[in-house]
Design an enzyme around this catalytic site. Structure first.
Site, PDB file in Angstrom:
ATOM      1  N   GLU A 407      18.853  45.777 -25.340  1.00 21.92           N
ATOM      2  CA  GLU A 407      19.424  44.450 -25.116  1.00 21.92           C
ATOM      3  C   GLU A 407      20.931  44.594 -24.935  1.00 21.92           C
ATOM      4  O   GLU A 407      21.610  45.198 -25.758  1.00 21.92           O
ATOM      5  CB  GLU A 407      19.098  43.589 -26.333  1.00 21.92           C
ATOM      6  N   HIS A 492      13.521  43.051 -36.545  1.00 24.59           N
ATOM      7  CA  HIS A 492      12.172  42.823 -36.032  1.00 24.59           C
ATOM      8  C   HIS A 492      11.108  43.459 -36.916  1.00 24.59           C
ATOM      9  O   HIS A 492      10.360  44.327 -36.477  1.00 24.59           O
ATOM     10  CB  HIS A 492      12.043  43.407 -34.616  1.00 24.59           C
ATOM     11  N   ASN A 530      11.429  42.372 -27.809  1.00 20.95           N
ATOM     12  CA  ASN A 530      11.606  41.411 -28.891  1.00 20.95           C
ATOM     13  C   ASN A 530      10.262  40.756 -29.198  1.00 20.95           C
ATOM     14  O   ASN A 530       9.550  40.349 -28.288  1.00 20.95           O
ATOM     15  CB  ASN A 530      12.636  40.362 -28.492  1.00 20.95           C
TER      16      ASN A 530
END
Length: 551
Positions: A407, A492, A530
C-alpha cells in the site's frame, strides 16, 4: 429485547412475513452511495442511547459479541429475517464531541480519545526525524487498542463499528487466482458472483476519480509512488476505498470541512469515511430489531440449564473499571469480537470448562496478514507534498513474483518530508496459536518477532529494486534508532477459529448447537490484500446459510 415470538413468528423469533416491507423501509433511508446519511445515523444513535444497555436477566434470541464487520453483517441479516438482536460492544459509541468540538482527534494530535486504556500512546510510527513522538495521556477507553503480545503488537478498533473506525478504508477484493489459498473450503464462484458484490455494495465501496487524482495536491505522494514503482517495472494499481470521494473533492476545493485532508484516520474520521456506522450498522438499527450495548465486555458463555446460553457481561466505565456484572440468556451466540477477541475468549472458555467440548483447533491458525512497514528517503526533486490525504488509494503489486502487495501510504505530518511510506501485505507462511495461561488469567499468543523475516524479505523484492533504480535509501528514523522495518505490529489480525476446522464450513462451532464464529477469526492468517471486504463477504455467505437452515 424479548425472547418471546412476535405474532406470526416461530419460537426462534424468525419469520419471512413482512420481510419485503421491512427491507423497503430500510432502503428508503439509504443513500445512493449505499450508506445512511450522517443525520439519520445520529438520530438512530440517540434513539439507541435512550433505550439503554442490556439488562441483567434479559433473554434474547440472538446475541452478537462485537460490532465489527462480521458482527454487523450478522445483525443486519438476522434483523431483516425478523430476529431480535442484541449486540455487545466493549468499546464506546463514538458520537459525543470532545472539548475541541470533534468526536475524533487528528493523527498528529493524539489525546485521551486515541488509545484503549493506555497511559502512554503507542503510535505505529513511533519516531520522526529521530525523535520519539509518543506521549503520556490519561487512561481512557479510547478508540485504538495497541494490544501487546510476545513478539507483536496488534492494532484493533475499539468502539461501535470496530475496525472500520480506525482503518484506512482500503476495500480490496483478492484476485480470484489467490482465493483458494485464502479459503480453500469455500466455493470461489459463489463468492465472486454473489458475496463479494454484496459486500462491496453494502460497504459503499468506491474508487478515486482517476482524472481528479492526476492533479489533486493531496495525492502527490501517491503519484510519486506510482512513478517509482513503474520505473522499476512493478505493477501499480488504484485500489477501492470506502471514503466518500465526492466529499474528498470538496475537501480539496475548500468547500467542506476537512477530514482526510486534516490528518484524521488512525484515531477515527469525522466526516467523509463510510464506517460501519453509516452502512451495515445504520441499516441494522433502522430495522428496529437491533440494540447495541457499548462499554460491555463478555467474560463467559456456557450452556444454560433451560436451553440456550448463559452469557456473563461486565459493564465498564471510561477508565476500564467494571461497574456492573450481568448475566443474560441467548438462544444463539455469534462470536464477532475480531480475530484476537474471539480467539482469546474461545480458548478461555474451552480451557476453563465453560465450553469444554470445543475442539482442539480453537486458537490455531492465527496470522498477521504479512504486515510490515517501511519508509524510503526520496531525492529533493521528488517531493511527496505537505498536504496528504490520510486515505490510501493505490498499491504496488508484486504478489506473484515476490509475495508482496504494498500500500502506498500517506505520511500526513503537515510538512514536506520527501519520504515515501508503505504498508506491505506479504505471503508470510508463519502461523501462531492462542493458548490459555491459567497462572496469569489471560490468553497468550505464540508469535515470534523473528517470524517477520519472511515478510521483510518479500517486501524487499519491491523496495530494494526501487532504491537501486532511484538511487535512494530506506528511512531509518521512523520506528526507532536506525531501524528500517516496523516488524513488530499488525493491523490485520486473522485466524484463531479457522473455518472448516474450529468450525464447520459456515462458522458453526463444533460441539455446540447455536454457537457461531462470524468474523476474521475464520480466515487462516492471510488474505493477500486488506482483509475487511473478505471478512464481510464471508459473513454474508455464512449468515445466509445459517438463517436458511438453523432458524
Amino acid at each position: 429485547m424479548s425472547d418471546r415470538a412476535l405474532p406470526g413468528n416461530d419460537s426462534n423469533g424468525f419469520s419471512r412475513r413482512g420481510f419485503i416491507a421491512r427491507t423497503s423501509s430500510i432502503l428508503g433511508a439509504v443513500t445512493l452511495a449505499g450508506h445512511i446519511t450522517p443525520a439519520a445515523a445520529q438520530a438512530q444513535d440517540q434513539a439507541a442511547a435512550a433505550a439503554g444497555p442490556i439488562a441483567d436477566g434479559a433473554r434474547v434470541p440472538a446475541l452478537v459479541i462485537g460490532t465489527g464487520y462480521g458482527g454487523s453483517v450478522a445483525a443486519l441479516r438476522l434483523a431483516e429475517a425478523d430476529v431480535d438482536v442484541q449486540m455487545i460492544e466493549m468499546g464506546m459509541d463514538w458520537v459525543t464531541p470532545g472539548s475541541d468540538g470533534k468526536v475524533f482527534p487528528k493523527v498528529t494530535s493524539p489525546d485521551y480519545r486515541s488509545f484503549w486504556l493506555r497511559t502512554r500512546t503507542k503510535a505505529p510510527l513511533s519516531n520522526f526525524l529521530g525523535f520519539p513522538i509518543d506521549k503520556d495521556v490519561p487512561k481512557y477507553t479510547g478508540i485504538l487498542d495497541a494490544e501487546d503480545f510476545a513478539g507483536i503488537t496488534v492494532y484493533q478498533g475499539r468502539g461501535v463499528g470496530g475496525g472500520s473506525l480506525v482503518n484506512g478504508g482500503m476495500a480490496v477484493t483478492p484476485k480470484r487466482a489467490n482465493f483458494q489459498s485464502v479459503l480453500p473450503s469455500v466455493d470461489a464462484e459463489e463468492m465472486y458472483s454473489t458475496y463479494y458484490p454484496r459486500a462491496n455494495a453494502g460497504l459503499g465501496v468506491g474508487m478515486v476519480d482517476p482524472a481528479w487524482f492526476e492533479t489533486a495536491e493531496c495525492y502527490q505522494f501517491s503519484r510519486v509512488g506510482r512513478k517509482h514503482a513503474q520505473r522499476s517495472g512493478f505493477a501499480w494499481t488504484f485500489v477501492p476505498d470506502v471514503y466518500d470521494w465526492d466529499y474528498m473533492k470538496q475537501e480539496q476545493a475548500g468547500t467542506a470541512a476537512k477530514s482526510a485532508l486534516d490528518g484524521e484516520i488512525l484515531y477515527g474520521n469525522n466526516h467523509g469515511k463510510k464506517s460501519l456506522n453509516q452502512t451495515y450498522l445504520a441499516r441494522a438499527k433502522a430495522t428496529g430489531r437491533v440494540a447495541i450495548s457499548p462499554l460491555h465486555k463478555v467474560t463467559s458463555v456456557s450452556p444454560a440449564a433451560g436451553g440456550g446460553y448463559a452469557v456473563v457481561i461486565d459493564q465498564l466505565n471510561t477508565t476500564g473499571d467494571t461497574v456492573a456484572t450481568k448475566t443474560v440468556t441467548a438462544e444463539r451466540v455469534f462470536f464477532a469480537a475480531g480475530s484476537v477477541g474471539t480467539s482469546k475468549l474461545l480458548v478461555q472458555l474451552k480451557a476453563t470448562g465453560a465450553l469444554a467440548n470445543l475442539n482442539g483447533e480453537v486458537g490455531k491458525g492465527w496470522g498477521d496478514n504479512g504486515n510490515v512497514m517501511c519508509g524510503r528517503a526520496n531525492h529533493m526533486w521528488d517531493p511527496t507534498g505537505k498536504l496528504q490525504s490520510t486515505i490510501p488509494c493505490s498499491g504496488i503489486d508484486n504478489w506473484d513474483a515476490g509475495g508482496a502487495f504494498a500500500e502506498v501510504a500517506p505520511l500526513p505530518t503537515g510538512i514536506e518530508t520527501y519520504a515515501s511510506f508503505y504498508l506491505s501485505i506479504t505471503k508470510n507462511p508463519n502461523r501462531a496459536e492462542f493458548t490459555w495461561n491459567a497462572a496469569t488469567g489471560r490468553a497468550d499468543l505464540s508469535w515470534q518477532t523473528a517470524w517477520k523475516q519472511p515478510s521483510i524479505d518479500m517486501a524487499k523484492t519491491i523496495f530494494d529494486k526501487i532504491n537501486a533504480k532511484e538511487g535512494t535509501i530506506y528511512r531509518t528514523d521512523l520506528f526507532g534508532a536506525y531501524k528500517i522495518w516496523n516488524d513488530t505490529l499488525t493491523y490485520h489480525p486473522l485466524g484463531g477459529a479457522v473455518l472448516n476446522k474450529a468450525t464447520d464450513n459456515y462458522g458453526r462451532l463444533h460441539g455446540y448447537s447455536g454457537l457461531y464464529v462470524i468474523d476474521g477469526a475464520l480466515i487462516p492468517g492471510n488474505t493477500s490484500v486488506n482483509p475487511f471486504v473478505t471478512i464481510t463477504a464471508l459473513a454474508e455467505r455464512n449468515i445466509e446459510k445459517i438463517i436458511a437452515t438453523d432458524l
